[in-house]
Scaffold this motif. Structure first.
Motif, PDB file in Angstrom:
ATOM      1  N   ILE A 150      -3.661 -13.227 -39.184  1.00  0.00           N
ATOM      2  CA  ILE A 150      -3.005 -14.498 -39.516  1.00  0.00           C
ATOM      3  C   ILE A 150      -2.275 -15.052 -38.290  1.00  0.00           C
ATOM      4  O   ILE A 150      -2.358 -16.243 -37.975  1.00  0.00           O
ATOM      5  CB  ILE A 150      -2.033 -14.306 -40.698  1.00  0.00           C
ATOM      6  N   ILE A 192      -5.650 -21.760 -33.707  1.00  0.00           N
ATOM      7  CA  ILE A 192      -5.706 -23.131 -34.225  1.00  0.00           C
ATOM      8  C   ILE A 192      -4.797 -24.053 -33.405  1.00  0.00           C
ATOM      9  O   ILE A 192      -5.184 -25.179 -33.047  1.00  0.00           O
ATOM     10  CB  ILE A 192      -5.309 -23.160 -35.714  1.00  0.00           C
ATOM     11  N   ILE A 193      -3.593 -23.569 -33.080  1.00  0.00           N
ATOM     12  CA  ILE A 193      -2.676 -24.371 -32.270  1.00  0.00           C
ATOM     13  C   ILE A 193      -3.282 -24.637 -30.893  1.00  0.00           C
ATOM     14  O   ILE A 193      -3.197 -25.753 -30.357  1.00  0.00           O
ATOM     15  CB  ILE A 193      -1.319 -23.662 -32.139  1.00  0.00           C
ATOM     16  N   CYS A 214      -4.931 -16.083 -35.682  1.00  0.00           N
ATOM     17  CA  CYS A 214      -5.639 -17.277 -36.142  1.00  0.00           C
ATOM     18  C   CYS A 214      -4.763 -18.511 -36.010  1.00  0.00           C
ATOM     19  O   CYS A 214      -5.240 -19.587 -35.610  1.00  0.00           O
ATOM     20  CB  CYS A 214      -6.096 -17.092 -37.589  1.00  0.00           C
ATOM     21  N   THR A 215      -3.484 -18.375 -36.310  1.00  0.00           N
ATOM     22  CA  THR A 215      -2.552 -19.494 -36.172  1.00  0.00           C
ATOM     23  C   THR A 215      -2.449 -19.933 -34.719  1.00  0.00           C
ATOM     24  O   THR A 215      -2.493 -21.133 -34.403  1.00  0.00           O
ATOM     25  CB  THR A 215      -1.164 -19.110 -36.709  1.00  0.00           C
TER      26      THR A 215
END
Length: 319
Positions: free
Chosen positions: A32, A39-40, A35-36
């Motif tokens: 998580i 994405i950023i 992945c965060t």
């Protein structure tokens, strides 16, 4: 029937990426976070590319270098994160031998390109500060293109021996890589041959690239060191810990290696993009007013933004 992980072979058809040994129970939470950050990094760098592309006033050397940095970060993160997430989420651990060497090349090559672009950006600031009247005549579009090409060629030439040397070693011990991606030393250490050539060359390439780049950046623009330490320190620790850090826990080394590949691409759009006035002003026009406070937190210029908003209230809505 012999164990497939210890069968004698010169070049294995596949490698097995273990992920982060010892932290399997935390894969969901780790994924998580990664992945965060991914994405950023993707959104931030695409926004930088979009703003520079659509704003004619940003068509200058510094912003061309910034676009090069954004593209490099996109390639660097995308070459590792999808496979990492497939390991964590789908237990997809196999990677073909050629694909592993390709990933190895991309990771190290684009890390070197990023380092070179940071030098080019420092050079641009040096010219802008020390010889501002000749900035546009010195750093023309042709010169910027030549600098970009030189950065790419230097990194390719330095890193190209990595996969070629790794391919020639016999892998007769195991095909299991205790890592989330095909890092150079993580791969060649699986060989049962004398890998001192790979080891020494890796140290030479690392010292040449990082040492030379840090020297030029220090000479040309010492204040930029606050930002680039985010990029260099984890990378140096990650590389040297394989050779010298025998007491460093394996899971800590793997986590740090992934942070090294994720954090700079995530922070670069903020450090070099949002904190740049022209890009920040353009982004303000794209954001709704309820996004202003978030942008001011990223940029560290809340007072300036409040003043700008006050001016907007007097002059009318933004176009």
């Amino acid at each position: 029937m012999s164990d497939s992980n210890t069968t004698n072979f010169t070049n294995p058809s596949t490698f097995i990426l273990l992920g982060i040994p010892g932290l399997e129970a935390a894969y969901v939470w780790i994924s998580i976070g990664f992945c965060t950050m991914y994405i950023i990094a993707i959104l931030g760098n695409f926004i930088i590319l979009f703003i520079v592309r659509t704003e004619p006033s940003l068509h200058g050397p510094m912003y061309y270098f910034l676009c090069m940095l954004a593209v490099t970060d996109l390639v660097l993160t995308t070459s590792t994160l999808p496979k990492l997430l497939s390991i964590f989420w789908f237990n997809s651990r196999e990677i073909e031998f050629s694909a592993c060497l390709t990933q190895l090349f991309f990771v190290h090559c684009f890390s070197g390109i990023e380092s070179g672009i940071l030098v080019a950006m420092a050079l641009d600031r040096y010219v802008a500060i020390c010889d501002p009247l000749r900035h546009s005549s010195i750093l023309t579009n042709l010169v910027v293109a030549k600098i970009g090409l030189a950065v790419v060629l230097r990194s390719v030439i330095l890193v190209l021996p990595y996969p070629f040397l790794a391919r020639q070693w016999p892998y007769c011990r195991t095909n299991v890589i205790p890592h989330t991606h095909c890092e150079h030393m993580a791969v060649v250490k699986l060989s049962c041959a004398d890998i001192r050539i790979s080891n020494y060359y890796g140290l030479f390439a690392l010292s040449f690239r990082v040492g030379l780049d840090l020297f030029f950046i220090t000479v040309s623009y010492i204040q930029i060191l606050r930002a680039i330490f985010t990029f260099y320190i984890p990378g140096l620790f990650s590389s040297l810990s394989y050779r010298l850090g025998h007491n460093v826990p394996l899971h800590f080394h793997i986590l740090l290696a992934n942070v090294y590949l994720l954090v700079p691409p995530m922070l670069n759009p903020i450090i070099y993009g949002v904190r740049t006035k022209q890009i920040r002003d353009r982004l303000l026009r794209l954001l709704p007013h309820n996004g202003i406070q978030l942008l001011s937190w990223f940029s560290g210029s809340q007072t300036e933004l409040h003043a700008q908003l006050a001016g907007d209230m007097v002059q009318g809505p933004l176009p």
